[in-house]
Every structure is written in structure tokens, then in C-alpha cells.
Scaffold this motif. Sequence first.
Motif, mmCIF file in Angstrom:
data_model
loop_
_atom_site.group_PDB
_atom_site.id
_atom_site.type_symbol
_atom_site.label_atom_id
_atom_site.label_comp_id
_atom_site.label_asym_id
_atom_site.label_seq_id
_atom_site.Cartn_x
_atom_site.Cartn_y
_atom_site.Cartn_z
ATOM 1 N N VAL A 114 0.839 -1.188 0.000
ATOM 2 C CA VAL A 114 0.000 0.000 0.000
ATOM 3 C C VAL A 114 0.877 1.243 0.000
ATOM 4 O O VAL A 114 1.922 1.289 0.665
ATOM 5 N N THR A 115 0.451 2.210 -0.743
ATOM 6 C CA THR A 115 1.210 3.453 -0.821
ATOM 7 C C THR A 115 1.217 4.152 0.538
ATOM 8 O O THR A 115 0.164 4.301 1.163
ATOM 9 N N PRO A 116 2.366 4.585 1.031
ATOM 10 C CA PRO A 116 2.409 5.290 2.316
ATOM 11 C C PRO A 116 1.568 6.560 2.266
ATOM 12 O O PRO A 116 1.482 7.231 1.239
ATOM 13 N N THR A 117 0.926 6.865 3.382
ATOM 14 C CA THR A 117 0.125 8.076 3.511
ATOM 15 C C THR A 117 0.494 8.799 4.793
ATOM 16 O O THR A 117 1.068 8.201 5.708
ATOM 17 N N SER A 171 1.157 11.987 11.421
ATOM 18 C CA SER A 171 1.201 10.539 11.600
ATOM 19 C C SER A 171 1.233 9.875 10.234
ATOM 20 O O SER A 171 0.637 10.367 9.280
ATOM 21 N N GLY A 172 1.977 8.772 10.147
ATOM 22 C CA GLY A 172 2.135 8.067 8.883
ATOM 23 C C GLY A 172 1.545 6.672 8.922
ATOM 24 O O GLY A 172 1.468 6.045 9.981
ATOM 25 N N SER A 173 1.132 6.190 7.759
ATOM 26 C CA SER A 173 0.590 4.840 7.619
ATOM 27 C C SER A 173 1.247 4.160 6.422
ATOM 28 O O SER A 173 1.636 4.814 5.449
ATOM 29 N N ASN A 174 1.374 2.826 6.536
ATOM 30 C CA ASN A 174 1.867 1.965 5.448
ATOM 31 C C ASN A 174 3.336 2.211 5.116
ATOM 32 O O ASN A 174 3.782 1.911 4.010
ATOM 33 N N PHE A 175 4.094 2.748 6.073
ATOM 34 C CA PHE A 175 5.531 2.854 5.894
ATOM 35 C C PHE A 175 6.186 1.536 6.318
ATOM 36 O O PHE A 175 5.566 0.689 6.969
ATOM 37 N N SER A 182 12.945 3.748 10.573
ATOM 38 C CA SER A 182 12.495 4.903 11.345
ATOM 39 C C SER A 182 12.048 6.014 10.399
ATOM 40 O O SER A 182 12.664 6.233 9.353
ATOM 41 N N LEU A 183 10.990 6.705 10.800
ATOM 42 C CA LEU A 183 10.478 7.807 10.004
ATOM 43 C C LEU A 183 11.197 9.106 10.357
ATOM 44 O O LEU A 183 11.538 9.345 11.521
#
Length: 596
Positions: free
Chosen positions: A217-220, A241-245, A250-251
Amino acid sequence: MSSQSKSHPGRVFAMLSAVIAVLCTFATLAAAQDQSPKWELYGGYSFFQPGGDVHGQLPGALFPISSRMEANPRGVGLSATYDFNRWLGLTLDASTHWGSGEGGLPNRIDDAAFSNLSMGPKVTFRHKHISPFLEFLVGDHRLMPDAFHDIDKVGFMLGGGLDINATEHVALRLIRADYVISDYRFGASPITPNTEIRGLRLQVGLNFMFGGGTPPVTPTAACSVQPTEVFAGEPVNATASGSNFNPKRSLTYNWNGTGVKVAGSDASTQIDTTGLQPGSYVVTANLSDGTRNGSASCSARFRVKEPRPPVISCSADPASVRMGGSSTINSNASSPDGRRLAYSYTASAGEISGDGSTATLSTRGAQPGSITVTCDVRDDRNPPLTASATTAVNVEAPPPPPPAPEIKQLEARLSLHSIYFQTARPTAENPQGGLLDSQADTLKTLAQDFKAYLKYKPDARLILGGYADPRGSEEYNKALTERRVERTKNFLVEHGVPADHLETRSFGKGTQLTADQIKELMAQDPNLTPADRQQMLNNLQVMVLANNRRVDVSLSTTGQQSTRLYPFNAKDFLALISPKGGEKTRPAKPPVKKKP
């Protein structure tokens, strides 16, 4: 061996090199496909160019013979691949090319059959529409020439291909080209050369794909600010906040904004709004996990509101006072923005005190006329927003004093009499009781006379001093006399005497009137006959107690003291004189009658 046959491996190698170069170009341009299958099953047409001559010695022959092997267009190929990931897989490959069935003759074209069963790694460069791949296979190669027997040898294949993805599970294998290497020996004669296959296998067909995980899934990213509306100078907290990374990485966060100060490398940061003009502002966060496709951005908007000043109104109560009097200033203020407020006051004359919603204006020293009071309010901003309002207090001049003889007559006429209480009255349970009718009438006359006196003497005050008889503890009697003077004061206030013109003092059972002083007071009482005085003297101890349960009144302007004339002729005399808490106990004879 003919020169034509010797050139076959060179041509085959040149053709394969060109195919591999094209595949590598596609692999360089292709990005990773969103999804990779777990299994691949290929089937299709196969063409084989041996790229060599077959050499062998027939049984009974003295010399070996050679036959040129030509291209074989009769073949099929199958392969199955297990994909470890989107790049690497393991392929099991099989293909067969059968002969024409015509026997080969010496120095004639040999229509050799060929088949293989091989295994090896496959590297695929997956993309949404195309999937180039490279492969290396090793396994069993079987050569079946018409003129000689079949031989199996270990052989190698090196090459690649290009799949055109038609659907998620079906792809057209546009080309598959492999360089084929294997060696054979027909016959036992040492003069018979080896048969070398340095050829090319070309295939085209369909590739079916099965299994595999869900597509990545593409990160959002999502951004928020709190609060969404502020005034300049108030902080704003921004959060991303990030999703699907990739959870194993680490972000990193990179904040920025247009026309607003924002910085930071964490998931949350604080925005400094100092000096911002009213309007809408946007902050942006860029999130990345360090991979090629592992990035996303988000934005959030907040608004700086137009500040609104507070509002205020004020009034004076009373609006008119006599010289030296005071007025209460009441302010009614509010902030439309809900800010904390602070008050201040100024006056054109007199003295004003207070820093809350109320203040007190004293006109002492002010001349008759209007005093302007300014009520100011400010909020807690820096710098603050302010508002002001005004009200007026009229200072009235006192009436002209009467001639000195008239003032003396008024002071002489002022009814100053001591007030007497029953035993243990008023009580703590009922502090507003304990005042008998005869004493209430005395206070009514005092209130009426004193209000008339204040018109000419506005600074005059009545001083109330309370006493108790000697019975009871010091603490008890102190509290009792405090209740007596407060009861007397409250009664006078109820009948129009200003509270600020009354002073109270409590003496408890101190400063007692002695028996000799009581005798002297009775001797001076014009309402008592000699027989009455003798009767009171016979009950002297009761009279001492009764005369010490009192409140004395004095006038501040003259120092005049109230007369301590006990009310022997009052209707409630028996309750007043009783030493038993107000019981109607008679002394030796009935109450004294007033002399004619």
C-alpha cells in the motif's frame, strides 16, 4: 567440419548478446512492480538453433563422419518458478525439440532432436506493465541425432526474456532467449571430435502467475493542528502521523510552512504565532522512511483571529453624596475573546480605591460639584487591548448650619438613653432577638433625632458600648456584649441611621457599676418616691445586676453620654429586671408609679 558450421556458435552468441542487452535495458528502465506472485507457470512454443555439428563414428566404419545440425523449429517448452520475493525466484525448466524422422546421411544436414530438464535462479525486474528477467539454468541436456544414438549430458543455459503483463495473473512471454552449452561424444575412436552445442533456444508463450502477498500500500500521512484558531502569540501544536511505511525503518519528519515559523524533525512540533497577521496559514510535514517509495506529505491549516478589545460600562451608587461621603463604583466588563481582565480607576477629585470590578470613591476634601470617575479595563495580551468608560458622582454641599443656639438646643434635645437587656439576651441562637418593646421605642426616638442632627453635623457618630452583669465567664460575657451592641446597631440601621456613623465597643463584665453608683443613680431618678427608693434598696443586688445589662450611647461631636435612667415604669419592667433570664419575677412590691 565446414566453415559454415564453425561460424554457428559465433552467430548464436551474437544473437543472444543482443537479446540480453535489450533485456538489461528494460530492467534498468523498469521500476519494481507493486505486487509479485509466489508461483509462475509458463508454457509455449520453443525454437532451437544447435549452433554446431555432430561428429561420430558409425559401427564398423574406419573414419568418423560429421553432419551439420540445423535449426529445429519443432519444440515446446514448460517451466515452473517459485518466487522468493519480487526479484528472485527458482525455475524448473523443461523443453523438447523433436526430429523430422528422416535419417541423416554423412555430410548432410542432421535434423537432431534435443530436450532438457534444468533448474536455476531467475531474477525478475517487475513493473506494472512489463517484467524483464534473467536466468541461469543447469541440468540434463539430451541430444538425439538421426545418425547416432541418444546421449544425456550436463548442460547450461544462460539468458532471459520479457513478459508483457496482460492481467494480474497472465502475461504474454514475448521472448525468451537462452544460450545453450553442452558437450557430447559419439563413438570411442580417439580421432572423433566432440560434438559441441553452443546454440540458442528461443521461446514464446504464456506465463501464468499465482499466489503472492497483497500488493504493498502506498504510504500516507495525516496532519492536524490544535487549536485550529488562535490569536497572535498563542502557540499551535502540529502533529503528523504516517501509515503503510516500512515498519523496520524509522520515520523522519521535515516541517515547513509559508509565512509561519515552523521547524522540527519529530512527529509533533510547536508553531510560534508571535507577530502573525490575522489570516489563514498552512503547515506541511514531509515523512520518509528512507526507501525509494517510502515518502508521503500532509498539510494542516490554522487561522489567526482578529483580536477584539474588551468592553466596559460603569455606574455610581449612589450617584449623589454629601461632602465627605462615599460612593461605590460598579464596573461591568467582558472580553469577546474570553481573555482575563484587569481593572483600574481614576477620579477627577476625591480619592478612589479598588482594583476589581468595584471601587470606592471618597469625596473627603472634594468641593461640591461633579466628580468624573474613569473606569479602565485591559486584557492579558502583550501589549494589552483596553477599553474605558466614565460615570459621574455629584457632591452636594451640606445645608448651612443653624445658628449656634439652635445647634445647642438640638444637641440637648437629642435623646441619649442607655438601652437595657434581659438576662443572657440576645442568645447566640437568636442574635436578632432580646430587645424588649420599651427599649425598641427608646432606640426609635434616638434614630429619628440623630438623623436630624446629621443634616447639620454630617461627621457625627454614635458610639455604642455594651456591658454585662458579673455572672458568667469572661469569654461568655464578652460574646454576650458583642451581640448586644450589634443588635442595637442593626436596629438603628433598620431605622435609617447610616452604618458608617455607628461605632461599637464591647466591654464584657468589665467596668461594672458598683452598688454605691446604683444607689446614687436611684437617688437622682425623679420618677422614684422615697418609699420606692427604699423598696429598690431592699433589692439592691437585683438592681446592680439589672443596671449592668446595658448598652451606653455617646455622641462623638460633643462627647455627651447617654443617661443611665433605668425604666422602672416600663410595661416590660418585670421581664427586664429579672435575674433569671427574662422570667417575670416581681421584687418586693409592684412597679413604681410615676410621680404626679
